[in-house]
Every structure is written in structure tokens, then in C-alpha cells.
Design a protein around this motif. Structure first.
Motif, mmCIF file in Angstrom:
data_model
loop_
_atom_site.group_PDB
_atom_site.id
_atom_site.type_symbol
_atom_site.label_atom_id
_atom_site.label_comp_id
_atom_site.label_asym_id
_atom_site.label_seq_id
_atom_site.Cartn_x
_atom_site.Cartn_y
_atom_site.Cartn_z
ATOM 1 N N ARG A 26 10.609 7.119 3.829
ATOM 2 C CA ARG A 26 10.379 7.943 5.025
ATOM 3 C C ARG A 26 10.743 7.192 6.306
ATOM 4 N NH1 ARG A 26 4.856 8.693 5.940
ATOM 5 N NH2 ARG A 26 5.403 10.254 7.470
ATOM 6 N N TYR A 27 10.744 5.858 6.225
ATOM 7 C CA TYR A 27 10.909 5.079 7.455
ATOM 8 C C TYR A 27 12.376 4.896 7.838
ATOM 9 C CZ TYR A 27 5.984 4.347 6.695
ATOM 10 O OH TYR A 27 4.652 4.570 6.503
ATOM 11 N N ARG A 37 0.813 -1.226 0.000
ATOM 12 C CA ARG A 37 0.000 0.000 0.000
ATOM 13 C C ARG A 37 0.848 1.279 0.000
ATOM 14 N NH1 ARG A 37 -0.341 2.727 4.441
ATOM 15 N NH2 ARG A 37 -2.131 4.012 3.964
ATOM 16 N N HIS A 38 2.177 1.120 0.081
ATOM 17 C CA HIS A 38 3.060 2.287 -0.009
ATOM 18 C C HIS A 38 3.574 2.489 -1.428
ATOM 19 C CE1 HIS A 38 3.256 1.939 4.385
ATOM 20 N NE2 HIS A 38 3.676 3.185 4.372
ATOM 21 N N GLU A 67 7.428 6.742 -0.598
ATOM 22 C CA GLU A 67 6.954 6.820 0.786
ATOM 23 C C GLU A 67 7.701 5.865 1.709
ATOM 24 O OE1 GLU A 67 2.895 8.792 1.636
ATOM 25 O OE2 GLU A 67 2.620 6.708 1.051
ATOM 26 N N ILE A 80 9.089 -0.053 8.870
ATOM 27 C CA ILE A 80 7.990 0.111 7.907
ATOM 28 C C ILE A 80 6.697 -0.404 8.542
ATOM 29 C CG2 ILE A 80 7.041 -0.725 5.715
ATOM 30 C CD1 ILE A 80 9.995 -0.817 4.684
#
Lengths: 403, 403
Positions: B269-270, B261-262, B266, B315
């Protein structure tokens, strides 16, 4: 060749849709029908019960000639933008007319309503504002403003309390605002109301009624009478392979987990998540063991059910406010399927289309299409959870269905 | 009262841990033992097989007097920060000494190694850099630099190829850098190597060996001989209630969905997700149907297995680089459980603690604790998926276990 456009979700394709399709071709005196169909997530903010490819097959099997995809950006949007996306695409693919279902089936009241509101926009907006400020919900305030305005300038207007009329109004508004030459037509709806339950012995039922009957009986046979044979068989194949139809209830464990792994402030990054509701969403997610019990906890006068479901759709697929803002209009026409006649139409008219026609998305680098492929991946991953070996076709690799 | 500190994960508490605990108290001549224990996610980047409360009970039942939580920020960090967090907390709770297991069990070589590296830091770093630039992996380059340096200044040094020695080295480094008066002690490890499989008839096995035996036999009886009775019974209770032990394999459907879903960008970012790997993670997630097949696809010379698992942990829990950067040092001592003797120690020494002791987190507004509560919620939600009615205790409501 003359084409009539229709805006559909086909969730699933049923006898009422077959009737509407036949009437649309007749009224528009069209050679073919082009359906712009929502992909994986729908206007009421929920996953389609079966994927876009299965719904495309149902449509083609029942007489639609071309199916194109309404992008996620529009298929999950409030009525205004939903209509704008759909009518833009039907215009871009050169439909002569579009036909929508309505309660009384005559187009003049729709045009009157559009004229009334567009000519008195300032007064209309201030009546809405006035009402919202007294604490009345937005939909109710809209209704109040409309009542006031239509009493002041009497004429035959549509009843905006009917969901189908609201959509029809927005289709016309979109066509007018786009300056499109596409001609609006309306077809009287028959039998089943929007949310009505199935009637014993009736051959027509609403899609909502069908999904409810399926959920409560768990048996496809219970809805066989209201579906064309092709729809019935495609749904049967789906269930054999994937064990369940997609729904928020079926996706609940994943939705719950997705909510819980976010902090409240991160939830507000997603489209339509209004500041303030994020805490309620998290609290309810942590204490619910089904989608229905979750919704019971978050529903309020302030937000419609549909609005809440749309927020959840965006959280689920990871669609942010920033992404939403970046899109202005459809950028491509994505072809999902075609009949032989549909293929002939494309051959003749393709050169006049105002947007590029895309058959294979794998080699396309379009941001709006990327959202659709992503949404389809999230959808597939949700279906495949628990279905073990069964895998859905990869959206970005699928060629259009030929029928 | 004299306290010895130990740094533990107890995943699960086994006979080797019982031996280490007993020796630590003896060597330190301590009245009580305080364990700083990782919460829900561990240093190798994976979920603990059972929750922190169950592992606290195992520890207290086997002779630990106080269990405090090593915050997520440190429990999932590389060795340097893991050690810094743990030793800070053992210092803050006023342990006189800390004891760790090592291969040969004598402390002088550890102190020599620390002196060697700290006194020749510049040379050490340039040797590492030199090696990394030739394409050698970071761990191997560390090893090379250490070899070079220790040959130049001969003395009894530790073997830094042993996982337990590496951790020990970092504990000492942390104590020195913190300027803490806490005294380092080491206890020779017995029998089982770090990753060894279970030996027939042996009463000692490594935690890794125990988890592997459990995964392959699916039966708790297969590991009963190497566990204290209390551990065995707590694990048995857990399985009765939740049906499975936590592991990446068990959490795979949720991890897969979370990855899918990422968008690639994105994912970066983790925390610890290095630019470039996000595409490999997404591609592998979309084409794998188990955690092991996923890992087969993403493993490479560039990243250790542990490093990859730590990325996945961040994540999974949604822990960002920005969050990681915002934390400098532990801000509270969170009490997970205590024996009667442990409680007496707290009564006497609490006034001297250099950080606030937190028994109930519900009323605390601490950012680092908030991360722990969040990680516990993500963990609980993963366990409860499929376990239906069984719900884990809510982390933020749990009082310390009294034993």
C-alpha cells in the motif's frame, strides 16, 4: 480414554491453576486434561507475560496432558466469541466434559441462567436496549436486564457481576449453541478473588495479583510461594534471557510509535476501534510517556478498560475489521505440547477429531493460523527490542513441546 | 530586493554549504538568499540527522535569509519530482534566480543537455526502453541512451554520471516545464566529492563524509574543522539533549517492528513499494539485527540503495500510494525561519507570491502540510524513544525561527 477440557491463559501458571486442574480431572473422572490456551495476546487485551511455549511448559510440568492454542481471533475477543472458540476446540478434540471455576461451584444455577436468557431473549434484548438508550453503559444495562428477568421468573441463578461467572455462562451458551455433547462442570474457586493482591503466607493468589506483585516489587522471589516450582523456574529462565516480562508498559514505546505513525482514519481500520475514539487515541499517544498515563487519558465511562486494551492489541498487531469478519469458526486444532499420556490420547482419538490436528505450522496454509504466527512475530519482535542477542523461538518452526 | 534561491538539505550545514551560499549571492547579485530545505526525511530516503528547526537555525546563523520547507511529498521523491517541488516553491516566493552546485560550474552544458533531451524525447525514451528490456538497470539505461544521443548531436554536454549534475539537470527541466522566469545559475563545487571521506586538515567535506565520520568516531570534535561554529554548537546541543543523531541505524528497532507488524500485502500500500519486494523486506526484517545487515539482505541490481531507502521511509511514516497520487503541486509556502533582511523581503514581496505563505500551521487545514506535520511527529517519536524526558518542539505549534 476420558478427557476433561479446561480454558486457560496461564499468565502465569500458579497454585490456583494446579488446584483447578486436579479438581477438574477428579470431578470429570477424566484420565487426561486438555487445556485450550490463549497464545500471545489475551482476553483482557494484553500481551501474555511470557510466550506460549514457556506457558505450555509450565502447564505440562504441572499435570496438563495436552495444550492446544486458542487462536488470536478468539483469544482477544469479547467473552461470547472467546467462549465460542474455546468450546468449539474442546469439542473438536473430543473432550467428554469441560470444567470451569466459579464462585459457588454448582452447575445448576448456570444452566438456569442460560435457560432464562435463551427462552426470554426478545424481552432480555429490549430491556438492555431500553437501558442503553437512557445513557447507561452496556455492561450495566446487561446487569439491569438480567435482574429484571430473574425477578420475574424466580429460580437459583448465578451472579453475573462476577467475572468468572460471566465466562462460565458464555461457555455453557457456546456449548448449547454448538449443539455439542460436551458436558459442562464447574469447580468452586478457592481463596483469591480475580484481582486480589497477594496475601502474606497464602499459597494461592490470582494471576492478576501475581503480575501486580511482580511489577511493584520487580522480584520473582516475592511470588515464589504462590507458584509451582516449575513455573518459578521457567519464569526465572525467561527473565535471565529477555530481561523483562511482556506487558503494555514494557511495550509502550512501540505501541506509542505505532499509534503515532497512523492517521486517525487509518486507525479505524482495526478490529474493535469504534469510530470516534481514534482522535482520542492519537492525542493521548502524543502526550503520554507511559502506558498508564496514556490509559488515564483515554479511559471513559463508555469503554471498559478491557475493551480499550483489545482495541490497542488489534492496532498493535495490525488486525483489521475486515480480517475479523472473514473468520467464522476455528479451522484447525494447533497442538502446542503434550505429555506421554496426552500423546497416547491423540493416538487413540485423533481419527474422531472434527478438525485437523496441526503439529507443525510451517507447511500449513491456514488463514487463522497465519494470524497466530503473525501475532507471535509481533510479540517476539517486541520482546527482543532491547534484549539484544536473545531471540525467541520462531513460532512457525516450533514443534510441539513433549513432556 | 533581489533574491537567489537554493535547494538544500543541510544535513548538516557545513563549510561547503557556506561557500555555496556566498557564491550564489555573488553570482546572482542578490540581496538575500532563500533556501528551500527538506523537512524531516530526505531525498536519499533517510531521516535528517537533526530536526528541521535545528537545521533552520544553522542556516540562518550562516547567512541564509529565509528558510522554507520542501514538503515531504517532494523531499522524499525521485530527482524529477524533488526538483519540481523545489523549483515551484522558489518560483512561487519570487526568486529571481536559483543557483546549484555542479562539477564544472558553467550553465551552458546544462542548457544544452536539456535541449538535447527535450527535443529528442521520443528517441531518448525508446533508447532507454530498448536497454531496460535487455535486463540493464534503469539508471544505466538512462546513461546509455544519453551517451547515444549526445554522440549523434555533438555539443558541450554535462556528465550525467555525477549526482550533482543529475539534480542540476532536473532543476533546469523543472524550471522549463513550469514556464518559470526564474534564472538558472551554477556554481563550481570545490574540494570534496559527494561521498568522499574527510581529508585531514581540509576545511571542506561533504555532508555524507561528515555523517560517516560522526558514525565511525562517535565524536563531534572529529568534524569540528569542516563545520561553521554555529553548526558545531547546534549539533552539540542536540546530542546533549537527545543522546543520538537520527539515522536508520538509530531508528532500526522501530523500523524493524513496523515492518514485522505488517502483512506482505499491506506493505504494498505504501508509496514506491513495488509489488514483489514486500516478501524480501519482511524476510530480511525478521532475520536482521541492524539496519546495515538488513540492507545487505535486500540490496539487488534491480533497486538502488536510495530507492530502497525511500520505500522504507514511506513504510515508516505510513505514506501510501494513494496519498502520493493525490498531490499535484505545492499548495503553500511554509516558512521555517528568517533573518531581519528576510523579513523585510517578505514584507515587500509577499503580495506577489503565487502561493499562500504559512507561518503557523496549527490553524491551517492543508493536506500536504498535514503530511509534513505527521512525518515530523513520527520523527520526533523516534528520537524521543530512549531519550526519556527530552521532547522535540511540536511541529504544528512552532512559529518560524527569527534570527
Amino acid at each position: 480414554m476420558k478427557a476433561v477440557g479446561i480454558v486457560v491463559e496461564y499468565n502465569p501458571f500458579h497454585n490456583g491453576h494446579a488446584y483447578h486442574l486436579e479438581q477438574a480431572k477428579k470431578v470429570a473422572q477424566a484420565d487426561i486434561a486438555i487445556a485450550v490456551m490463549s497464545g500471545t495476546f489475551l482476553q483482557r487485551g494484553e500481551p501474555a507475560m511470557v510466550d506460549k511455549w514457556t506457558r505450555t511448559k509450565m502447564a505440562l510440568a504441572s499435570g496438563v496432558d495436552i495444550v492446544i492454542e486458542l487462536p488470536y481471533v478468539y483469544s482477544t475477543a469479547p467473552a461470547t466469541d472467546f467462549a465460542k472458540g474455546a468450546i468449539s476446540l474442546l469439542s473438536a478434540i473430543r473432550c467428554d466434559a469441560f470444567a470451569f471455576g466459579s464462585e459457588d461451584g454448582s452447575i445448576q444455577p448456570f444452566l438456569n441462567t442460560y435457560q432464562l436468557i435463551s427462552q426470554h431473549r426478545t424481552e432480555y434484548n429490549s430491556l438492555i436496549k431500553e437501558s442503553v438508550q437512557t445513557g447507561v453503559s452496556y455492561p450495566k444495562s446487561l446487569h439491569y436486564a438480567y435482574e429484571q428477568l430473574s425477578q420475574k421468573f424466580p429460580a437459583p441463578y448465578i451472579d453475573l457481576a462476577q467475572p468468572n461467572n460471566i465466562l462460565g455462562f458464555h461457555y455453557i451458551e457456546a456449548a448449547m449453541m454448538l449443539g455439542s455433547k460436551i458436558k459442562p462442570l464447574t469447580i468452586p474457586r478457592i481463596a483469591a478473588g480475580y484481582h486480589d493482591a497477594l496475601q502474606e503466607g497464602a499459597s494461592i493468589a490470582s494471576a492478576t495479583g501475581i503480575r501486580k506483585a511482580l511489577a511493584s516489587t520487580g522480584s520473582l522471589q516475592s511470588v515464589q510461594e504462590v507458584l509451582p516450582d516449575a513455573s518459578f523456574h521457567y519464569l526465572q529462565d525467561w527473565i535471565l534471557q529477555y530481561k523483562k516480562f511482556a506487558s503494555w508498559e514494557a511495550f509502550w514505546p512501540l505501541l506509542q510509535f505505532t499509534l503515532i505513525r497512523h492517521s486517525a482514519s487509518e486507525l479505524t481500520r482495526y478490529a474493535e476501534v469504534t469510530e470516534g475514539i481514534e482522535h482520542a487515541l492519537l492525542k493521548a499517544a502524543k502526550t503520554s510517556n507511559s502506558f498508564s498515563s496514556f490509559m488515564e487519558k483515554i479511559k471513559s465511562k463508555r469503554y471498559t478498560w478491557t475493551r480499550l486494551q483489545r482495541m490497542l492489541t488489534h492496532i498493535y498487531t495490525g488486525f483489521t475489521k475486515e480480517q475479523l469478519k472473514s473468520f467464522q469458526a476455528p479451522s484447525t486444532i494447533r497442538l502446542l505440547g503434550m505429555s506421554t499420556k496426552g500423546q497416547a490420547y491423540l493416538g487413540v482419538h485423533k481419527k474422531d477429531f472434527t478438525l485437523p490436528l496441526i503439529s507443525r505450522v510451517a507447511s500449513t496454509n491456514d488463514a487463522m493460523l497465519a494470524v497466530d504466527i503473525h501475532a507471535a512475530e509481533v510479540y517476539s519482535s517486541s520482546i527482543e527490542l532491547g534484549a539484544q542477542q536473545a531471540t525467541l523461538p520462531k513460532d512457525y518452526q516450533m514443534p510441539p513441546i513433549r513432556f
